[in-house]
Design a protein around this motif. Structure first.
Motif, PDB file in Angstrom:
ATOM      1  N   TRP A 112      71.486  54.503  37.047  1.00  9.32           N
ATOM      2  CA  TRP A 112      72.542  53.648  36.493  1.00  9.32           C
ATOM      3  C   TRP A 112      73.558  54.461  35.722  1.00  9.32           C
ATOM      4  CZ3 TRP A 112      68.891  49.522  33.893  1.00  9.32           C
ATOM      5  CH2 TRP A 112      68.164  48.876  34.902  1.00  9.32           C
ATOM      6  N   CYS A 133      77.829  51.251  33.288  1.00 11.92           N
ATOM      7  CA  CYS A 133      78.486  49.947  33.252  1.00 11.92           C
ATOM      8  C   CYS A 133      79.304  49.829  31.974  1.00 11.92           C
ATOM      9  CB  CYS A 133      77.442  48.827  33.316  1.00 11.92           C
ATOM     10  SG  CYS A 133      78.157  47.170  33.146  1.00 11.92           S
ATOM     11  N   GLN A 134      80.518  49.326  32.097  1.00  9.20           N
ATOM     12  CA  GLN A 134      81.426  49.244  30.959  1.00  9.20           C
ATOM     13  C   GLN A 134      81.278  47.942  30.160  1.00  9.20           C
ATOM     14  OE1 GLN A 134      83.787  52.077  30.443  1.00  9.20           O
ATOM     15  NE2 GLN A 134      82.073  52.774  31.727  1.00  9.20           N
ATOM     16  N   HIS A 135      80.452  47.026  30.640  1.00 10.84           N
ATOM     17  CA  HIS A 135      80.194  45.759  29.940  1.00 10.84           C
ATOM     18  C   HIS A 135      81.508  45.126  29.459  1.00 10.84           C
ATOM     19  CE1 HIS A 135      75.808  46.130  30.020  1.00 10.84           C
ATOM     20  NE2 HIS A 135      76.038  47.422  29.939  1.00 10.84           N
ATOM     21  N   CYS A 141      83.135  41.222  38.009  1.00 13.92           N
ATOM     22  CA  CYS A 141      81.865  41.020  38.723  1.00 13.92           C
ATOM     23  C   CYS A 141      81.309  39.618  38.473  1.00 13.92           C
ATOM     24  CB  CYS A 141      80.854  42.080  38.299  1.00 13.92           C
ATOM     25  SG  CYS A 141      80.573  42.168  36.513  1.00 13.92           S
ATOM     26  N   THR A 150      75.080  37.444  38.175  1.00  9.68           N
ATOM     27  CA  THR A 150      75.734  38.324  37.207  1.00  9.68           C
ATOM     28  C   THR A 150      76.383  37.454  36.139  1.00  9.68           C
ATOM     29  OG1 THR A 150      76.149  40.176  38.720  1.00  9.68           O
ATOM     30  CG2 THR A 150      77.652  39.921  36.868  1.00  9.68           C
ATOM     31  N   CYS A 175      83.822  45.415  41.080  1.00 10.97           N
ATOM     32  CA  CYS A 175      83.747  46.334  39.941  1.00 10.97           C
ATOM     33  C   CYS A 175      84.676  47.527  40.145  1.00 10.97           C
ATOM     34  CB  CYS A 175      82.319  46.832  39.749  1.00 10.97           C
ATOM     35  SG  CYS A 175      82.155  48.075  38.437  1.00 10.97           S
ATOM     36  N   VAL A 179      79.938  51.284  39.272  1.00 11.26           N
ATOM     37  CA  VAL A 179      78.751  51.651  38.502  1.00 11.26           C
ATOM     38  C   VAL A 179      77.503  50.870  38.924  1.00 11.26           C
ATOM     39  CG1 VAL A 179      79.996  52.456  36.475  1.00 11.26           C
ATOM     40  CG2 VAL A 179      79.455  50.021  36.696  1.00 11.26           C
ATOM     41  N   ARG A 180      77.646  50.013  39.915  1.00 11.11           N
ATOM     42  CA  ARG A 180      76.499  49.242  40.375  1.00 11.11           C
ATOM     43  C   ARG A 180      75.825  49.912  41.567  1.00 11.11           C
ATOM     44  NH1 ARG A 180      76.729  43.077  39.331  1.00 11.11           N
ATOM     45  NH2 ARG A 180      77.668  43.059  37.260  1.00 11.11           N
ATOM     46  N   LYS A 214      72.166  47.749  37.604  1.00  9.13           N
ATOM     47  CA  LYS A 214      73.152  48.496  36.832  1.00  9.13           C
ATOM     48  C   LYS A 214      72.662  48.665  35.393  1.00  9.13           C
ATOM     49  CE  LYS A 214      75.842  44.855  34.717  1.00  9.13           C
ATOM     50  NZ  LYS A 214      75.508  45.387  33.378  1.00  9.13           N
ATOM     51  N   CYS A 215      73.387  49.454  34.604  1.00 10.86           N
ATOM     52  CA  CYS A 215      73.090  49.635  33.186  1.00 10.86           C
ATOM     53  C   CYS A 215      73.092  48.286  32.480  1.00 10.86           C
ATOM     54  CB  CYS A 215      74.144  50.557  32.566  1.00 10.86           C
ATOM     55  SG  CYS A 215      74.333  50.393  30.779  1.00 10.86           S
TER      56      CYS A 215
END
Length: 311
Positions: A112, A133-135, A141, A150, A175, A179-180, A214-215
């Motif tokens: 991740w 992942c940038q959250h 997403c 998600t 995304c 990052v996924r 992902k993260c």
């Protein structure tokens, strides 16, 4: 350095109004992660305006992060979790990735967290860039997921419920940060990943074939008052994690920084800001690096490439 030696723990305290340290909804942050201040009788804290103060230890108590009736899809109330990545400190040690993989039971190329070699041109200095992942506050997403697998929580963390995921990969296409990862085959995670009851806030335990991972910002660690695995495992304090509402982030060594001041003084930025996704991950530019930082990272990079070339 062993992860147990690197593990950091943030403590949240409740202080009485009689000490004059809390204003209306203000909170106090622990400025020391492992110690209790300069003596056993006092605790050193940082106020919301960045001042270090000492209060009697007898007036402080650990406050559990896990709220009553905690809902994994709603998250922690009155929190907005953020991460800061200092590109000047990254030497591509990959301890962050190793810890993340180990504790989320990730195998192969499905990491991740990835660290990329960056260089704009042959005449510019290269550097290492951790990417996760940038959250995002406005995650594309989440908008495209047709089954609500998600989702974004109240505390800003974006998660994937792999029991709802149908593997359409719309989220991967949406995304902008790539990052996924997708589980094309049955993840070889071993029995440990299947021991506990599945919960969407402990992504990857277990992962399922035909679903996206992902993260997850390690909500299971936050619930224990601890830092995410990547933060505590990094030997170079590349990462700092905290709550935007408290305006503070803490690195793996236990140093706490005023978030707004850190971003202003170090020219912090977010990736692809123009897209309007409003990520929760901030980057500090790779300035003031040690001369040998890139060379050390290159050794790790070459070793990683040789190991995974045939995976």
């Amino acid at each position: 350095m062993e992860e147990n030696n690197q593990q950091s723990k943030r403590k949240f305290f409740e202080i009485g109004i009689k000490f004059g340290l809390i204003a209306t909804a203000g909170t106090l942050l622990a400025s020391k992660v492992f110690g209790e201040g300069k003596s056993k009788d006092t605790v050193e804290l940082m106020t919301t305006d960045g001042h270090i103060v000492q209060v009697p230890a007898s007036e402080c108590k650990d406050m559990p992060m896990m709220p009553e009736n905690y809902n994994p899809r709603q998250g922690f109330p009155n929190k907005k979790f953020v991460m800061v990545v200092d590109l000047a400190k990254c030497k591509n040690a990959l301890k962050c990735q190793e810890s993340c993989n180990k504790n989320h039971y990730i195998t192969g190329e499905n990491a991740w967290l990835k660290v990329y070699k960056m260089q704009e041109s042959e005449t510019t200095a290269p550097y290492w860039m951790p990417t996760l992942c940038q959250h995002c506050d406005k995650p594309a997403c989440v908008k495209v997921c047709p089954v609500d697998a998600t989702f974004k929580r109240e505390d800003g963390i974006v998660l994937i419920d792999n029991e709802r995921c149908i593997g359409c990969r719309f989220c991967m296409a949406a995304c902008p940060y790539s990052v996924r990862v997708f589980n094309w085959k049955e993840p070889d995670q071993g029995p440990a990943a299947h021991e506990a009851k599945y919960t969407p806030d402990y992504t990857g335990k277990p992962s399922l074939k035909g679903t996206v991972d992902k993260c997850d910002f390690c909500p299971h660690k936050i619930a224990m008052g601890e830092l995410p695995h990547c933060v505590s495992a990094c030997p170079n304090d590349v990462y700092a994690f905290g709550d935007m509402y408290e305006d503070a982030v803490t690195n793996g060594s236990g140093e706490t920084f005023k978030l707004s001041k850190l971003l202003k003084e170090r020219a912090g930025h977010r990736l692809m800001e123009g897209l309007g996704a409003e990520p929760s991950v901030f980057y500090l530019p790779p300035s003031g690096r040690e001369d040998d930082a890139f060379e050390k990272g290159l050794e790790n990079f070459n070793e990683y490439e040789s190991v995974h070339k045939n995976v």
